[in-house]
Structure formats: C-alpha cells, structure tokens
Motif scaffolding. Sequence first.
Motif, PDB file in Angstrom:
ATOM      1  N   LEU B  65      40.051  41.509  68.003  1.00  0.00           N
ATOM      2  CA  LEU B  65      41.170  42.134  67.366  1.00  0.00           C
ATOM      3  C   LEU B  65      41.110  42.506  65.950  1.00  0.00           C
ATOM      4  O   LEU B  65      41.609  43.500  65.640  1.00  0.00           O
ATOM      5  N   ARG B  66      39.997  41.801  65.126  1.00  0.00           N
ATOM      6  CA  ARG B  66      39.930  42.360  63.880  1.00  0.00           C
ATOM      7  C   ARG B  66      39.178  43.502  64.064  1.00  0.00           C
ATOM      8  O   ARG B  66      39.534  44.719  63.314  1.00  0.00           O
ATOM      9  N   VAL B  67      38.385  43.842  64.928  1.00  0.00           N
ATOM     10  CA  VAL B  67      37.514  45.202  65.031  1.00  0.00           C
ATOM     11  C   VAL B  67      38.566  46.334  65.387  1.00  0.00           C
ATOM     12  O   VAL B  67      38.609  47.471  64.663  1.00  0.00           O
ATOM     13  N   LEU B  68      39.365  45.988  66.354  1.00  0.00           N
ATOM     14  CA  LEU B  68      40.358  46.898  67.172  1.00  0.00           C
ATOM     15  C   LEU B  68      41.275  47.409  65.883  1.00  0.00           C
ATOM     16  O   LEU B  68      41.589  48.192  65.541  1.00  0.00           O
ATOM     17  N   VAL B  69      41.892  46.280  65.385  1.00  0.00           N
ATOM     18  CA  VAL B  69      43.039  46.561  64.298  1.00  0.00           C
ATOM     19  C   VAL B  69      42.667  46.978  63.119  1.00  0.00           C
ATOM     20  O   VAL B  69      43.069  47.865  62.313  1.00  0.00           O
ATOM     21  N   GLY B  70      41.613  46.584  62.616  1.00  0.00           N
ATOM     22  CA  GLY B  70      41.149  46.884  61.384  1.00  0.00           C
ATOM     23  C   GLY B  70      40.435  48.270  61.445  1.00  0.00           C
ATOM     24  O   GLY B  70      41.014  49.109  60.377  1.00  0.00           O
ATOM     25  N   SER B  71      39.969  48.778  62.447  1.00  0.00           N
ATOM     26  CA  SER B  71      39.649  50.221  62.446  1.00  0.00           C
ATOM     27  C   SER B  71      40.795  51.224  62.585  1.00  0.00           C
ATOM     28  O   SER B  71      40.941  52.207  62.260  1.00  0.00           O
TER      29      SER B  71
END
Lengths: 122, 169
Positions: B65-71
């Motif tokens: 989730l961090r990778v997806l939303v962060g990007s």
Amino acid sequence: MIETTRTDKLILFGSVLFVLFLYYFFWVGSSEAKQVEIFVNGEKRYVYNLAENNTVHVDGKIGESLIEISDNKVRFSHSPCSSQFCVRSGWHEHSGGFSACLPNGVSLHLTGAEKIYDAINF
Amino acid sequence: MQLRITPTIEDHRVAKLAALAIGIHVLESILPSPIPGVKPGLANIVTLIVFLLYGLNSAVWVSLLRVLVGSLIIGTFLSPTFVLSLSGAIASIGVLLIISKLERLEISAIGIATLMALVHVMSQFIVVYVFFIPHNAVFSILPIMMTAALIFGFFNGILAQKITERIRL
C-alpha cells in the motif's frame, strides 16, 4: 541497550564481507578494457589493443591529438584544443570508459570482451 | 442487492499503519541526498515493526500500500521510480517471508533490517540492469549503494528494535 543475537552478528559480519567483496569485484578486479576504439568526427577510425604500448597521432578538426597507450591504460597526452578537458581527464582503463575532445572531434571508447548498449531510453 | 464490506479490526490497523508508512515515504522523498539514490529507507522501519508485532500478512499489505499510494501522491506511479520502489518492496517482503518460515532462527530486528536493506538495493540494481540500463557500468556504483544500505539498514534495525520494545511495554 542494543540487543543482537548470534544470528544477527553472523548476518552483520557476512554483510560487511559481501560489501567489501563488491568493492573488489566491481572496482578492482573486473571490467578491464581490452581495446580502445578511436573515433574521429563520429566515425570509427582506429582500433588498438591496450596490451601494446603505443602513441597514436590522430588528425582532427583543428589539429593533431596525441593518444598514449601504456600499461593497459589510455589517455590524451596532447591536444590542440583550448580547454584541455580531454588531457585532464587522465588515464582510462575500464571497459565502457570514454573520453572525448569535442573541439577536435576525437573520442576514445574503451571496450572489453563484449560490447553492449550504452543505455535504453523510454 | 447491496454489497456490504465489513472492515475487521485488522483492516483498520493495516490502514492506519499504511498511512503512517506513506507519510514517512512522502516526507523522505523530499529529503535532499548527497548521493542520488541514497535514502535512509525510514518507511521500511514501519514494515519491519508491523512484521514483528502483527506478522507477515499485515507487513505485506502495509508495504505494498505504501508503494502504491506513495507513488500516487509523489506522482511517480508506473514510472521507473515506481518500478524500483516496488521491486525493492517485493524483495524485502521475500526476506520477511523466508525469516517467518525459519522460526527456529533467533534473529532480531537489527539482523532483519540489515538483510532487508541489502536485498532491497540489490534487487533494484538487478531491475535497473535488466529493464532500464543494460550496461555493466551500472554496477560501478553498486558498492557505494550497498555500503549505504548496510549502514542505514543497521541503524534502522536499532530504531525498529527500540520502537518495538516501547510498543510492547
């Protein structure tokens, strides 16, 4: 206090060794260039073996560049250009290495056993 | 017919922790760095703490989730940056997966964090070499990046250990 188990210490020790090995493998041991290709105005003009010491005179756009090959390394030892960036870039010895004198249109490309692309752009 | 999704307590927990990781991820992306590409990887501390406290499942959710939303927030979604971020996250999850299978192994946050950091950077270099810049010169900077990973991984491990201790108290 920092708590580490025996496994932690093993991992840390192994990691330090691994990183040191990377320095050795990628900076010291490998990627020695085998030959140098000399380009004039974008055309490949000469190919020299780095194992043989040599001094090459190359006629460029504004004059004669001297390229010195010694000890498996290569450099511009003299250039007619005003900036002298090519001379100051010094010796090159790694495969994929590159040096150029833009005013004189002379460039050096160092190649190893195999030659592959510079980069792919999307 | 109405579809109802009832979020469990675990869903709420994952959402909150992922939000924390995303916040750190975004903040970290605006930190200047003396060497391009060297980051302390603070957001991975959250993944590790979640793994230590709540297990692999939650850690995978928080990390991805961090990778997806962060990007999406930074604006790098589906760009090479995103691909590298994702490959690093997947590699780190791989480390956690292996460690969770080896239950007899006595390994603390420091060891796990160091391994995660090294594998993270290593996987990114492999992805760069295979997909973006297939030239040996890429690996010239690998030793420096791995040194940074080793140092940051170690200190992140200490941080994760301290934070986990405090949460458990």
